[in-house]
Design a protein around this motif. Structure first.
Motif, mmCIF file in Angstrom:
data_model
loop_
_atom_site.group_PDB
_atom_site.id
_atom_site.type_symbol
_atom_site.label_atom_id
_atom_site.label_comp_id
_atom_site.label_asym_id
_atom_site.label_seq_id
_atom_site.Cartn_x
_atom_site.Cartn_y
_atom_site.Cartn_z
ATOM 1 N N SER A 170 -16.971 38.777 47.186
ATOM 2 C CA SER A 170 -17.344 38.523 45.651
ATOM 3 C C SER A 170 -15.325 38.031 45.489
ATOM 4 O O SER A 170 -14.611 38.238 45.372
ATOM 5 C CB SER A 170 -17.367 38.994 45.044
ATOM 6 N N GLU A 187 -15.424 37.131 41.774
ATOM 7 C CA GLU A 187 -14.876 37.172 40.995
ATOM 8 C C GLU A 187 -14.402 38.523 40.493
ATOM 9 O O GLU A 187 -14.759 40.057 41.236
ATOM 10 C CB GLU A 187 -16.572 37.808 39.847
ATOM 11 N N THR A 188 -13.200 38.646 39.955
ATOM 12 C CA THR A 188 -12.107 39.980 38.927
ATOM 13 C C THR A 188 -13.096 40.541 38.741
ATOM 14 O O THR A 188 -13.759 40.667 37.381
ATOM 15 C CB THR A 188 -11.820 39.294 37.788
ATOM 16 N N LYS A 189 -13.757 42.220 39.007
ATOM 17 C CA LYS A 189 -13.929 43.168 38.434
ATOM 18 C C LYS A 189 -13.061 44.300 38.387
ATOM 19 O O LYS A 189 -12.422 44.770 39.111
ATOM 20 C CB LYS A 189 -15.136 43.950 39.137
ATOM 21 N N ALA A 235 -10.324 40.504 42.478
ATOM 22 C CA ALA A 235 -11.830 39.855 43.225
ATOM 23 C C ALA A 235 -11.741 41.049 44.659
ATOM 24 O O ALA A 235 -10.046 40.427 44.906
ATOM 25 C CB ALA A 235 -11.626 38.461 43.463
ATOM 26 N N PRO A 273 -19.379 28.222 38.489
ATOM 27 C CA PRO A 273 -20.670 28.753 37.404
ATOM 28 C C PRO A 273 -21.264 27.912 37.207
ATOM 29 O O PRO A 273 -22.659 28.427 36.584
ATOM 30 C CB PRO A 273 -19.140 29.412 36.144
ATOM 31 N N ARG A 332 -20.662 31.773 48.395
ATOM 32 C CA ARG A 332 -20.236 31.230 47.170
ATOM 33 C C ARG A 332 -18.601 30.915 47.344
ATOM 34 O O ARG A 332 -17.768 31.393 48.262
ATOM 35 C CB ARG A 332 -19.436 32.996 46.416
#
Length: 438
Positions: free
Chosen positions: A270, A272-274, A282, A311, A367
């Motif tokens: 991923s 995407e920063t979580k 990420a 996105p 991705r």
């Protein structure tokens, strides 16, 4: 009665059999003008039109555009028709979540994901230089990096089931100073994406061991991971895998030259920063940070050269259509339209199209980022690029001589890029975890 979307001998069944029975007089003039057209630019506009309608929950317009696309699509037609059939399926997959009462679509791939034998996988890899290019550049860079080393340990993160290693083992066996002892460690987790193999990782390791023994190369093979997580989705296995990438867990040794090999792998981590992850950023960046901390002699990264992580659905449709055209067009040059091998290869890219266009959130695992973006990510993580040598370039040229004349290669700074008719296809890069002295 069922309404069917043509394609690869399979069909998509809809609850509403009139979904594609759109009356001709209800189609706008702009859409009517595309009926029967095989022009790629027109098809791309239709796909964007449909994607925009779905984003705006305009089911009526989406149905109209799909009706036109369905009249163009054919899984055994020319390149644009075949591409259209896969994009249409992806859009229907997406539409099934927007208007579930209009359709009944299970979201599965048109081809049942078939498990290949090792022999079939070898033929699959040889069909186009798509994978072999990366193997060639990586193996050449690794061979040069471990020159003079008596012990080599490769951490292999890839989706091609160790298919690149027999060539490297053979090259190491021919070294004038003799081969090094070689260890290869692979993670137990792997994204469930094509190509899929009908034997276990342990069996793959056993076959590599036999080949290495035949070539008189001392060899060990290890599978690293938690067997209790083997039935979990790949996303659920990634973070536990990262915690095992330590010197002690991997049994790294001071007298070994460590090599990190990433083939078509980073895209599935991923981007995407979580905030709630163990690392606070990420997973893709966390992975790079961890492997840099292992201080490898060389890290090689190979992937498809396209940016498919945007996105925006419209952006992904445009980029995906113009990128996936490449393998479809390449196959057109030497395989008949009804070739089972061609249909299967295309279906694997069809899976990619479905995932990129049909899904969002954690379900959208494809991705991909371009070579330029990945190179910047590597630099941000503290890696330093390594230039490719002339031996590597010559080996790539020899490889491409075995394939259609449309294939080529170019250099973009320290990146080597596979091209088809001038379009970037696959990139290969090599990196050091410390800055080289002049």
């Amino acid at each position: 009665m069922k309404t069917e979307v043509r394609g690869n001998g399979a069909s998509v069944s809809l609850k509403n059999p009139s979904f594609f029975n759109t009356p001709g007089d209800s189609i706008t003039g702009a859409l009517k003008g595309c009926l029967g057209s095989l022009d790629g630019a027109c098809i791309e506009k239709l796909l964007l039109h449909c994607g925009s309608a779905l984003e705006n929950n305009d089911v009526t317009l989406a149905q109209q555009v799909m009706w036109v696309l369905n009249n163009v699509a054919s899984s055994v037609g020319d390149t644009n028709q075949r591409l259209t059939s896969w994009f249409l399926r992806a859009l229907i997959s997406r539409a099934s979540r927007v208007c579930p009462t209009a359709m009944n679509f299970n979201g599965g791939s048109m081809f049942q994901r078939r498990l290949m034998t090792v022999t079939e996988l070898a033929r699959y890899v040889d069909l186009l230089p798509w994978h072999r290019f990366g193997f060639c550049v990586s193996n050449s860079a690794i061979f040069k990096a471990v020159e003079g080393c008596t012990k080599v340990h490769i951490l292999d993160f890839s989706i091609t089931h160790c298919m690149q290693w027999p060539t490297l083992i053979d090259a190491l066996a021919k070294r004038p100073e003799g081969p090094p002892s070689l260890r290869i460690t692979v993670p137990s987790c792997r994204p469930q994406v094509p190509p899929l193999l009908n034997v276990s990782k342990e069996e793959v390791g056993h076959r590599l061991s036999n080949f290495a023994k035949f070539r008189d190369v001392p060899f060990q093979f290890h599978v690293k991971g938690d067997p209790c997580l083997s039935n979990e989705p790949f996303a659920a296995q990634v973070e536990p895998m990262l915690t095992q990438l330590t010197r002690s867990e991997l049994d790294l040794r001071e007298d070994e030259a460590l090599v990190i090999n990433c083939q078509n792998w980073l895209r599935y981590l991923s981007d995407e920063t979580k905030a709630n992850t163990a690392h606070g950023f990420a997973l893709r960046d966390a992975f790079l940070d961890i492997i840099k901390g292992l201080n490898p002699r060389i890290t090689v990264v190979v992937d498809e050269d396209s940016d498919l992580s945007a996105p925006s659905l419209s952006s992904r449709i445009t980029t995906c259509f113009n990128y996936v055209w490449i393998p479809f067009d390449a196959l057109e040059t030497f395989l008949p339209k009804d070739s089972p091998q061609r249909l299967e290869y295309e279906s694997d890219f069809g899976y990619k199209i479905e995932n990129i266009i049909g899904f969002e959130g954690f379900q959208r695992i494809e991705r991909l980022e371009s070579g330029a973006k990945l190179s910047q990510r590597m630099k941000n993580a503290g890696f330093f690029s390594l230039p490719s040598c002339e031996d590597t370039i010559n080996e790539v040229k020899s490889l491409l001589d075995e394939h259609a004349s449309g294939w080529g290669m170019k250099r973009e700074e320290d990146t080597v890029v596979l091209t088809w008719k001038g379009h970037n296809s696959v990139f290969a890069t090599a990196w050091s975890s410390t800055e080289l002295e002049d």
